[in-house]
Design an enzyme around this catalytic site. Structure first.
Site, PDB file in Angstrom:
ATOM      1  N   GLU A  44       0.801  -0.981  -0.005  1.00 21.96           N
ATOM      2  CA  GLU A  44       0.477  -0.051   0.238  1.00 21.96           C
ATOM      3  C   GLU A  44       0.973   1.409  -0.221  1.00 21.96           C
ATOM      4  O   GLU A  44       0.454   2.398  -0.449  1.00 21.96           O
ATOM      5  CB  GLU A  44      -0.298   0.084   1.406  1.00 21.96           C
ATOM      6  CG  GLU A  44      -1.680  -0.699   0.995  1.00 21.96           C
ATOM      7  CD  GLU A  44      -2.872  -1.403   2.255  1.00 21.96           C
ATOM      8  OE1 GLU A  44      -4.179  -1.754   1.940  1.00 21.96           O
ATOM      9  OE2 GLU A  44      -1.944  -1.064   3.097  1.00 21.96           O
ATOM     10  N   ASP A 104     -12.251  -4.494  -3.394  1.00 24.56           N
ATOM     11  CA  ASP A 104     -13.417  -6.260  -2.689  1.00 24.56           C
ATOM     12  C   ASP A 104     -14.501  -5.760  -1.851  1.00 24.56           C
ATOM     13  O   ASP A 104     -14.321  -4.749  -1.607  1.00 24.56           O
ATOM     14  CB  ASP A 104     -12.528  -7.212  -1.289  1.00 24.56           C
ATOM     15  CG  ASP A 104     -12.763  -6.701  -0.198  1.00 24.56           C
ATOM     16  OD1 ASP A 104     -13.696  -6.863   0.864  1.00 24.56           O
ATOM     17  OD2 ASP A 104     -11.258  -6.672   0.129  1.00 24.56           O
TER      18      ASP A 104
END
Length: 251
Positions: A12, A217
């Protein structure tokens, strides 16, 4: 100013440390803190690891030991609403710990002795982050993410959302769990595991903060399958370009 940049996972924050000028590294409390200049801004990058305690610890050290004046948390999240899709970006206007419940002593979700359940982001920093996200989608998106990758992950015209993000110490992997949380917290856009803890630390220590999340997701039964592949292939590039734009805006 000195900007603290936190992510839970290495992917990230991929590329940000490499982009720093004059980087210096210090290991403290089992975290590696890298300070330097990022697009002209004095910055410190660190990986918090996963969960609210890890994130709160890291934010506290950034403020107390490294003297950061502003905090930006960047990473991925699960969708908390049917209108939020994989590849969309959510910027927190406020954050709540969806697993905080000291009732009947205190109202559900309220952090005891603060009088608050929702912790508001710094509007200036959140607005700048939103502007950086728009710039990324308008200018960098099709360059940073190949046509094959966009097709593989179904990324078509990603959108930016602003509103409520919920944090808890659970990786949500069933639609029923998300639906139950959403029913208790109207307006919930995304669910993750760190942001509200950072928000509480920043509130208590008086430090402006913003949280930006790329939706990886749908926080359902397929979440674990989708998660790491998306983080490595897509979210890392979102984060790099958007954080660099934030730094240029602050510089």
């Amino acid at each position: 100013m000195r900007l603290g940049i936190i992510s839970a996972l290495d992917e990230e924050q991929h590329g940000l440390v490499e982009a720093m000028q004059d980087p210096a590294t210090l290991i403290h409390g089992m975290r590696t803190y890298t300070s330097g200049r990022l697009a002209g801004v004095d910055a410190v990058c660190v990986l918090s690891r996963i969960g609210k305690v890890a994130a709160a610890t890291t934010a506290s050290v950034l403020i107390e030991k490294f003297g950061v004046t502003h905090l930006l948390f960047t990473g991925v999240a699960g969708a908390g609403d049917a209108g939020v899709r994989v590849g969309d970006i959510v910027i927190a206007d406020s954050l709540v710990q969806y697993d905080m419940d000291c009732s009947p002593l205190f109202p559900a979700f309220e952090v005891p002795l603060t009088g608050l359940s929702h912790f508001a982001s710094d509007q200036r920093l959140a607005n700048l982050t939103a502007s950086a996200a728009h710039g990324f989608l308008d200018t960098d998106f099709e360059v940073a993410i190949s046509a094959d990758e966009r097709r593989e992950f179904g990324l078509s015209m990603p959108r930016i959302h602003r509103g409520l993000i919920g944090s808890g110490d659970r990786f949500l992997s069933s639609a029923s769990e998300v639906n139950a949380i959403n029913a208790s917290l109207p307006g919930l856009l995304a669910v993750e595991m760190e942001g509200a803890a950072v928000a509480q630390v920043c509130f208590e220590l008086g430090v402006p903060f913003a949280v930006i999340r790329t939706i990886s997701d749908n926080a359902n039964e397929a979440a674990a399958t989708d998660f790491m592949r998306f983080v490595k292939a897509i979210a890392s590039r979102y984060a790099f370009h958007i954080v660099m734009r934030v730094c240029r805006g602050l510089g």
